[in-house]
Design an enzyme around this catalytic site. Structure first.
Site, PDB file in Angstrom:
ATOM      1  N   ASP A  83       0.823  -1.209   0.000  1.00 11.71           N
ATOM      2  CA  ASP A  83       0.000   0.000   0.000  1.00 11.71           C
ATOM      3  C   ASP A  83       0.862   1.266   0.000  1.00 11.71           C
ATOM      4  OD1 ASP A  83      -2.322   1.414  -0.051  1.00 11.71           O
ATOM      5  OD2 ASP A  83      -2.773   1.164   2.084  1.00 11.71           O
ATOM      6  N   GLY A  84       0.333   2.290  -0.629  1.00  8.59           N
ATOM      7  CA  GLY A  84       0.982   3.604  -0.605  1.00  8.59           C
ATOM      8  C   GLY A  84       1.511   4.057  -1.960  1.00  8.59           C
ATOM      9  N   GLY A 100      -0.102   5.240  -4.592  1.00  7.44           N
ATOM     10  CA  GLY A 100      -0.721   6.485  -5.051  1.00  7.44           C
ATOM     11  C   GLY A 100      -0.131   7.685  -4.345  1.00  7.44           C
ATOM     12  N   HIS A 146       2.375   2.643  -8.931  1.00  8.15           N
ATOM     13  CA  HIS A 146       2.258   1.183  -9.059  1.00  8.15           C
ATOM     14  C   HIS A 146       3.495   0.632  -9.769  1.00  8.15           C
ATOM     15  CE1 HIS A 146      -1.714   1.596  -7.561  1.00  8.15           C
ATOM     16  NE2 HIS A 146      -2.263   2.051  -8.668  1.00  8.15           N
ATOM     17  N   THR A 165     -10.660  -7.531  -4.135  1.00  2.00           N
ATOM     18  CA  THR A 165     -11.985  -7.552  -4.758  1.00  2.00           C
ATOM     19  C   THR A 165     -12.627  -6.154  -4.697  1.00  2.00           C
ATOM     20  OG1 THR A 165     -12.815  -8.390  -2.638  1.00  2.00           O
ATOM     21  CG2 THR A 165     -12.521  -9.999  -4.385  1.00  2.00           C
ATOM     22  N   ASN A 176     -10.802  -3.356  -5.146  1.00  2.00           N
ATOM     23  CA  ASN A 176     -10.069  -2.443  -6.032  1.00  2.00           C
ATOM     24  C   ASN A 176     -10.774  -2.206  -7.367  1.00  2.00           C
ATOM     25  OD1 ASN A 176      -6.766  -3.519  -4.937  1.00  2.00           O
ATOM     26  ND2 ASN A 176      -7.944  -1.723  -4.315  1.00  2.00           N
ATOM     27  N   ARG A 185     -12.059   1.307  -8.252  1.00  2.87           N
ATOM     28  CA  ARG A 185     -11.191   2.413  -8.672  1.00  2.87           C
ATOM     29  C   ARG A 185     -11.544   2.866 -10.089  1.00  2.87           C
ATOM     30  NH1 ARG A 185      -5.290   1.883  -5.903  1.00  2.87           N
ATOM     31  NH2 ARG A 185      -6.095   1.424  -3.829  1.00  2.87           N
ATOM     32  N   ARG A 228      -4.995  -0.993   9.318  1.00  2.00           N
ATOM     33  CA  ARG A 228      -6.167  -1.811   9.016  1.00  2.00           C
ATOM     34  C   ARG A 228      -5.717  -3.143   8.425  1.00  2.00           C
ATOM     35  NH1 ARG A 228      -7.609   3.111   6.915  1.00  2.00           N
ATOM     36  NH2 ARG A 228      -6.912   2.590   4.816  1.00  2.00           N
ATOM     37  N   SER A 264      -7.967  -4.508   6.087  1.00  2.07           N
ATOM     38  CA  SER A 264      -8.507  -4.327   4.732  1.00  2.07           C
ATOM     39  C   SER A 264      -8.822  -5.643   4.013  1.00  2.07           C
ATOM     40  CB  SER A 264      -7.558  -3.476   3.876  1.00  2.07           C
ATOM     41  OG  SER A 264      -7.411  -2.198   4.433  1.00  2.07           O
TER      42      SER A 264
HETATM   43  C1  IPE Z   1      -1.245   0.211  -4.084  1.00  4.44           C
HETATM   44  O1  IPE Z   1      -1.326   1.381  -3.356  1.00  4.44           O
HETATM   45  C2  IPE Z   1      -2.262  -0.820  -3.787  1.00  4.44           C
HETATM   46  C3  IPE Z   1      -2.922  -1.418  -4.974  1.00  4.44           C
HETATM   47  C4  IPE Z   1      -4.212  -1.635  -4.986  1.00  4.44           C
HETATM   48  C5  IPE Z   1      -2.174  -1.788  -6.155  1.00  4.44           C
HETATM   49  P1  IPE Z   1      -2.534   2.406  -3.455  1.00  4.44           P
HETATM   50  O2  IPE Z   1      -2.890   2.620  -4.884  1.00  4.44           O
HETATM   51  O3  IPE Z   1      -3.634   1.959  -2.564  1.00  4.44           O
HETATM   52  O4  IPE Z   1      -1.856   3.723  -2.878  1.00  4.44           O
HETATM   53  P2  IPE Z   1      -2.524   4.830  -1.945  1.00  4.44           P
HETATM   54  O5  IPE Z   1      -3.112   4.129  -0.765  1.00  4.44           O
HETATM   55  O6  IPE Z   1      -3.550   5.542  -2.767  1.00  4.44           O
HETATM   56  O7  IPE Z   1      -1.379   5.718  -1.575  1.00  4.44           O
HETATM   57 MG    MG Z   2      -4.146   2.324  -0.611  1.00  2.00          MG
END
Ligand code: IPE
Ligand code: MG
Length: 228
Positions: A2-3, A5, A19, A48, A50, A53, A177, A179
């Protein structure tokens, strides 16, 4: 993982660049895991949830996961890594991606040095639902007495019944979390949280998490042995 974005946003880049940058984090982590002899490593690649988005990001993630598999599978195979996937195979996963998943699993099926499992189109609740469906089918067919259903019955019908329950779960990016990750399996896992955003994660961060894990005392609901 995670992280991605947030990592990209902080650099004025597109979320999808985050990514892409996560690939180096993943393979440095895999290298580190091989270095220390970790037998099982599971990563959460696509949930599931995601699918909610934006379509462009979902499409990017499908193509990216596919190309990552195709580019890396021979190298993983040469290193003795068995690649597996947990999650729902059908649904919205494009057929081509599903085929590459099956091919990669077949290619690496006999490797034993490490099992690298991708949770892909994975949800912990969906996994339990799918297990319950399989168990119910057995009951309906008269092959299983409902009174004999126990925790092992459910565990045997999870996506990877031979996968040990994780000792350690590492969550990146400062979120606290679960998640919907490995819900059944994490019942007694140790949890380590780090602020590191996934694209910045390296083997040193894995080692730090394992050191933290090594300082924990696991009692599994019991009490410490006297003098332990
Ligand atoms: C990657 O991080 C997780 C995936 C679903 C590939 P995010 O895309 O959730 O990044 P943030 O949480 O927005 O920073
Ligand atoms: Mg995220």
């Amino acid at each position: 993982m995670d992280g991605n974005g947030r990592w990209a946003q902080r650099r004025g880049l597109k979320r999808t660049d985050g990514h892409a940058a996560g690939e180096e984090a993943l393979f440095d982590t895999v290298e580190g895991a091989l270095e220390i002899g970790l037998p099982w490593l599971t990563v959460y690649a696509f949930s599931t949830e995601n699918w909610r988005r934006p379509l462009d990001e979902v499409r990017f993630l499908m193509r990216f996961n596919e190309s990552l598999l195709l580019r890396r599978r021979d190298d993983l195979d040469a290193r003795g890594v068995r690649v597996r996937f947990i999650g729902r195979r059908g649904g919205r996963v494009p057929n081509r991606v599903a085929r590459h998943i099956a091919d990669t699993e077949a290619l690496t099926a006999r490797n034993r040095r490490m099992t690298l499992t991708f949770a892909f189109n994975y949800g912990g609740r969906a996994e339990i639902v799918d297990a319950v469906r399989a168990v119910a089918t057995q009951v309906q067919a008269g092959r299983l007495d409902p009174a004999r259903i126990d925790e092992r019955t459910i565990a045997r019908h999870l996506y990877a019944p031979d996968m040990p329950e994780p000792d350690l779960v590492v969550r990146t990016s400062g979120e606290y979390r679960i998640s919907n990750y490995l819900l059944w399996e994490v019942a007694y896992s140790e949890l380590v949280f780090t602020d590191v955003l996934w694209p910045d994660f390296r083997r040193a961060d894995l080692f730090a998490a394992i050191r933290e894990f090594q300082g924990r005392r696991r009692r599994f609901g019991a009490v410490d042995e006297p003098g332990a």
